[in-house]
Design a protein around this motif. Structure first.
Motif, short mmCIF file in Angstrom:
data_model
loop_
_atom_site.label_atom_id
_atom_site.label_comp_id
_atom_site.label_asym_id
_atom_site.label_seq_id
_atom_site.Cartn_x
_atom_site.Cartn_y
_atom_site.Cartn_z
N GLU A 46 0.85 -1.18 0.00
CA GLU A 46 0.00 0.00 0.00
C GLU A 46 0.89 1.24 0.00
OE1 GLU A 46 -2.88 -0.12 3.14
OE2 GLU A 46 -3.53 -2.15 2.64
N MET A 47 0.33 2.36 -0.43
CA MET A 47 1.12 3.57 -0.65
C MET A 47 0.43 4.77 -0.02
SD MET A 47 2.28 4.98 -4.41
CE MET A 47 2.68 6.69 -4.73
N LEU A 48 1.24 5.70 0.45
CA LEU A 48 0.76 6.96 1.00
C LEU A 48 1.77 8.04 0.60
CD1 LEU A 48 -0.69 7.56 4.54
CD2 LEU A 48 1.16 9.03 3.71
N VAL A 49 1.27 9.23 0.30
CA VAL A 49 2.13 10.33 -0.16
C VAL A 49 2.03 11.49 0.82
CG1 VAL A 49 2.60 11.97 -2.03
CG2 VAL A 49 1.73 9.67 -2.57
N THR A 50 3.18 12.03 1.22
CA THR A 50 3.21 13.27 1.97
C THR A 50 4.03 14.29 1.19
OG1 THR A 50 5.14 12.57 3.26
CG2 THR A 50 2.97 12.19 4.23
N ALA A 51 3.64 15.56 1.26
CA ALA A 51 4.36 16.61 0.56
C ALA A 51 4.50 17.81 1.48
CB ALA A 51 3.63 17.00 -0.72
N TYR A 52 5.65 18.48 1.38
CA TYR A 52 5.96 19.63 2.22
C TYR A 52 6.38 20.78 1.31
CZ TYR A 52 5.95 15.98 5.73
OH TYR A 52 5.58 14.93 6.51
N LYS A 53 5.55 21.82 1.29
CA LYS A 53 5.75 22.91 0.33
C LYS A 53 7.02 23.71 0.60
CE LYS A 53 2.04 25.38 -0.48
NZ LYS A 53 0.72 26.04 -0.34
N ALA A 54 7.25 24.11 1.83
CA ALA A 54 8.42 24.94 2.14
C ALA A 54 9.72 24.19 1.83
CB ALA A 54 8.39 25.38 3.60
N GLU A 55 9.76 22.92 2.16
CA GLU A 55 10.96 22.12 1.92
C GLU A 55 11.04 21.63 0.47
OE1 GLU A 55 9.94 21.91 6.26
OE2 GLU A 55 8.85 21.73 4.38
N GLY A 56 9.92 21.66 -0.24
CA GLY A 56 9.91 21.18 -1.61
C GLY A 56 10.17 19.69 -1.72
N LYS A 57 9.59 18.91 -0.81
CA LYS A 57 9.83 17.47 -0.77
C LYS A 57 8.51 16.70 -0.91
CE LYS A 57 14.25 17.85 0.22
NZ LYS A 57 15.32 17.44 -0.72
N LEU A 58 8.54 15.63 -1.67
CA LEU A 58 7.43 14.70 -1.77
C LEU A 58 7.93 13.33 -1.36
CD1 LEU A 58 4.60 14.45 -4.29
CD2 LEU A 58 6.03 12.41 -4.01
N GLU A 59 7.25 12.73 -0.37
CA GLU A 59 7.68 11.45 0.18
C GLU A 59 6.72 10.33 -0.20
OE1 GLU A 59 9.76 13.19 4.27
OE2 GLU A 59 7.74 12.32 4.35
N ILE A 60 7.28 9.20 -0.55
CA ILE A 60 6.49 8.01 -0.84
C ILE A 60 6.66 7.04 0.33
CG2 ILE A 60 6.13 6.06 -2.41
CD1 ILE A 60 5.43 8.79 -3.61
N TRP A 61 5.56 6.76 0.99
CA TRP A 61 5.53 5.81 2.11
C TRP A 61 4.81 4.54 1.65
CZ3 TRP A 61 7.38 7.10 7.11
CH2 TRP A 61 7.78 8.43 7.24
N LEU A 62 5.37 3.40 2.02
CA LEU A 62 4.79 2.12 1.64
C LEU A 62 4.66 1.22 2.86
CD1 LEU A 62 6.96 1.33 -1.55
CD2 LEU A 62 4.78 2.56 -1.46
#
Length: 246
Positions: free
Chosen positions: A57-73
């Protein structure tokens, strides 16, 4: 970004039977097939090395100030997600703070899910998020337009979306295809203005005092996911409230 409706696969309209062949449906599109040809062998090895099984399964988090998109599984027999990969935003749009109206160039902030796979995107490949939610609609009000068509996509331009480059979206897209094909009904996408630690919150609150009340509704979700690494049970109400249910 205009949608090619005939080409899109929308989560809520897919039967269980269709879910089983979702990957095969996607592989009929040239760009998806190319993404698998270019990326899947390496991704499979990385997944195995990280301990993820075929059905994850997958979940996505994103942080605008840091400019990061994380893929969690997470494996389907596990209860907690683990970080698999982090990608840099290729470009930014707007400022910190939520999207309010159509054309304001803002990237949304809040709790969403992927609701569209677009294998024929104007930006190579794209994953749509279900903006606006009820909180967004309440914020915009009745006499203005919320805007829409918010995507995680390729290329390196944006007017409110999250661009990753064509190379990176290939990985994110096919990971989402794999999760969907394994039977995950919804892939959450949590977009935060920044990593909402106490120190960061105090710092950004001084710069953007107008957003403090709204950010106070997002921070419990950030803290909960940081602590538990589980999908949040979030209720967004038509009166503009966000409630984190336990």
């Amino acid at each position: 970004m205009k949608l090619l409706v005939a080409s899109l696969i929308i989560f809520m309209s897919i039967s269980v039977k269709a879910q089983q062949s979702f990957k095969q449906q996607q592989l009929q599109f040239e760009r998806v097939k190319m993404a698998y040809d270019l990326k899947w062998t390496t991704l499979e090895k990385e997944l195995q090395q990280a301990g993820f099984q075929e059905n994850f399964e997958m979940l996505v988090t994103a942080y605008k100030a840091e400019g990061k998109l994380e893929i969690w599984l997470k494996n389907q027999n596990k209860t907690k997600f683990a970080l698999f990969k982090t990608y840099d935003f290729c470009a930014h749009s707007g400022k910190l703070g939520p999207k309010v109206t159509e054309g304001d160039l803002q990237t949304p902030e809040g709790f969403y899910k992927i609701n569209v796979f677009n294998p024929m995107s104007s930006y190579h490949l794209s994953l749509g998020i279900d903006y606006p939610n009820e909180v967004d609609k309440a914020r915009t009000g009745k006499d203005r337009k919320t805007g829409g068509d918010i995507y995680i996509h390729g290329d390196c331009v944006t007017v409110g979306c999250i661009p990753l480059t064509d190379d990176k979206i290939r990985e994110v897209y096919i990971l989402a295809v794999e999760a969907k094909n394994a039977g995950q009904p919804e892939i959450p996408v949590y977009i935060f203005p920044f990593r909402m630690t106490k120190t960061n919150f105090e710092s950004y609150a001084k710069q953007y005092p107008q957003h403090i009340a709204f950010w106070n509704t997002l921070q419990p979700g950030f803290k909960s996911f940081e602590k538990d690494k589980k999908i949040l049970n979030v209720l967004t109400k038509s009166n503009g409230q966000t409630i984190l249910k336990r």
